[in-house]
Write a protein that holds these residues in place. Structure first.
Motif, mmCIF file in Angstrom:
data_model
loop_
_atom_site.group_PDB
_atom_site.id
_atom_site.type_symbol
_atom_site.label_atom_id
_atom_site.label_comp_id
_atom_site.label_asym_id
_atom_site.label_seq_id
_atom_site.Cartn_x
_atom_site.Cartn_y
_atom_site.Cartn_z
ATOM 1 N N ALA A 293 4.809 -23.893 -11.183
ATOM 2 C CA ALA A 293 4.756 -24.481 -12.491
ATOM 3 C C ALA A 293 3.811 -25.614 -12.598
ATOM 4 N N CYS A 294 3.123 -26.074 -13.670
ATOM 5 C CA CYS A 294 2.865 -27.536 -13.700
ATOM 6 C C CYS A 294 4.038 -28.310 -14.710
ATOM 7 N N LEU A 295 4.437 -29.418 -14.235
ATOM 8 C CA LEU A 295 5.115 -30.168 -14.783
ATOM 9 C C LEU A 295 4.564 -31.369 -15.692
ATOM 10 N N VAL A 296 4.754 -31.160 -16.850
ATOM 11 C CA VAL A 296 4.022 -32.286 -17.928
ATOM 12 C C VAL A 296 4.989 -32.927 -18.420
ATOM 13 N N ALA B 57 -2.342 -25.455 -22.467
ATOM 14 C CA ALA B 57 -3.806 -25.185 -21.985
ATOM 15 C C ALA B 57 -4.198 -25.865 -20.852
ATOM 16 N N GLU B 58 -3.780 -27.363 -20.879
ATOM 17 C CA GLU B 58 -4.444 -27.969 -19.621
ATOM 18 C C GLU B 58 -3.699 -27.806 -18.379
ATOM 19 N N ALA B 59 -2.498 -27.521 -18.428
ATOM 20 C CA ALA B 59 -1.401 -27.164 -17.290
ATOM 21 C C ALA B 59 -1.789 -25.686 -16.711
ATOM 22 N N ARG B 60 -2.083 -24.801 -17.718
ATOM 23 C CA ARG B 60 -2.486 -23.503 -16.973
ATOM 24 C C ARG B 60 -3.924 -23.567 -16.428
ATOM 25 N N ALA C 184 7.685 -27.880 -18.419
ATOM 26 C CA ALA C 184 7.283 -27.091 -17.273
ATOM 27 C C ALA C 184 6.653 -25.792 -17.745
ATOM 28 N N VAL C 185 5.209 -25.860 -17.267
ATOM 29 C CA VAL C 185 4.416 -24.718 -17.665
ATOM 30 C C VAL C 185 4.113 -23.604 -16.740
#
Length: 277
Positions: A20-23, A62-65, A41-42
């Motif tokens: 995942a990408c943690l923001v 969208a940025e995380a994905r 978390a994405v």
């Protein structure tokens, strides 16, 4: 389980399936929908947590994905919450992006778990039970105390510590420093003893930021007289809040009182909602 605890549980489960990408909200300026430290978390097909919703969250997802798919980018991006984002908060959010995997789960939970503020609730009656339910998802660590056996319900929320104490005021010296105290036992005599014990602790340590007593103004007038007789000065009595609950809420149903009192406790927290040690 607090809302943060539920999010962290879902994060661990999500990381078992995929990275995942943690923001994380690293910094804020002006009016923003969430505070510093808020996170989401994405994953490719799921989102856990929130940084406040709205178009800024839509863009951050969208940025995380995009990054999960291999796209590059700076570690921190700045978002102005103005017309270009379709929002009118007027503030600025600085969001940090980092990719995480199941190997990071334990460290993430330790890092993202907020410090919970201790609350001591004296009384297992109808209002006490409603309060225990309302406080469960909030950033409080609840210790629930009563002198009676068998008073606590079987479905107490995870993380709530139930304690039997007879006499009930004997639990006061052992409360965690910084405890917010709520007093609503089945007996006015017990209530008075708990208030007195809290005021004695305040003399010695001064570490109970909120002492709240359920009841009417006439009840407090009687208590004031009796506490004066026990040797407490007016300045000491001023540390007690009675009645409790945010003003303007007239309902007396246990659930209504519980919401009003929980809101009052939240007002005692710092602006980001998490008290520091």
């Amino acid at each position: 389980m607090t809302s943060s605890g539920a999010f962290l549980h879902h994060l661990r489960e999500a990381l078992k399936k995929a990275p995942a990408c943690l923001v994380t909200v690293q910094q804020t300026e002006g009016s923003t929908p969430r505070e510093r430290g808020a996170w989401m978390a994405v994953a490719a097909d799921a989102v856990v947590g929130t940084i406040g919703g709205g178009h800024v969250e839509f863009q951050a997802i969208a940025e995380a994905r995009r990054r999960l798919a291999g796209g590059p980018g700076a570690a921190v991006l700045r978002y102005a919450l103005g017309p270009s984002l379709g929002q009118c908060c007027g503030g600025v959010m600085h969001l940090r992006y980092e990719q995480v995997t199941q190997a990071d789960a334990a460290a993430l939970v330790a890092r993202l778990t907020p410090r919970q503020v201790p609350v001591a609730l004296f009384g297992g009656g109808h209002v006490g039970q409603a309060l225990a339910r309302v406080l469960a998802p909030l950033p409080f660590a609840l210790t629930w105390i009563d002198s009676r056996d068998g008073v606590f319900p079987p479905d107490v929320a995870p993380g709530v510590a139930c304690e039997h104490s007879d006499p009930v005021q004997a639990a006061v010296p052992g409360l965690a420093p910084g405890s917010r105290v709520l007093i609503m036992s089945f007996s006015h005599a017990e209530d008075l003893d708990v208030v007195a014990a809290c005021l004695r602790r305040q003399r010695e340590r001064g570490d109970l930021p909120f002492i709240g007593l359920i009841g009417s103004r006439s009840k407090w007038a009687t208590f004031r007289h009796r506490l004066h007789e026990r040797g407490f000065a007016e300045a000491e009595l001023a540390q007690v809040t009675c009645p409790i609950g945010v003003p303007g809420i007239a309902g007396k149903a246990p659930e209504v009182i519980a919401v009003a009192v929980a809101a009052q406790l939240l007002q005692t927290l710092p602006p980001d909602g998490n008290e520091r040690a």
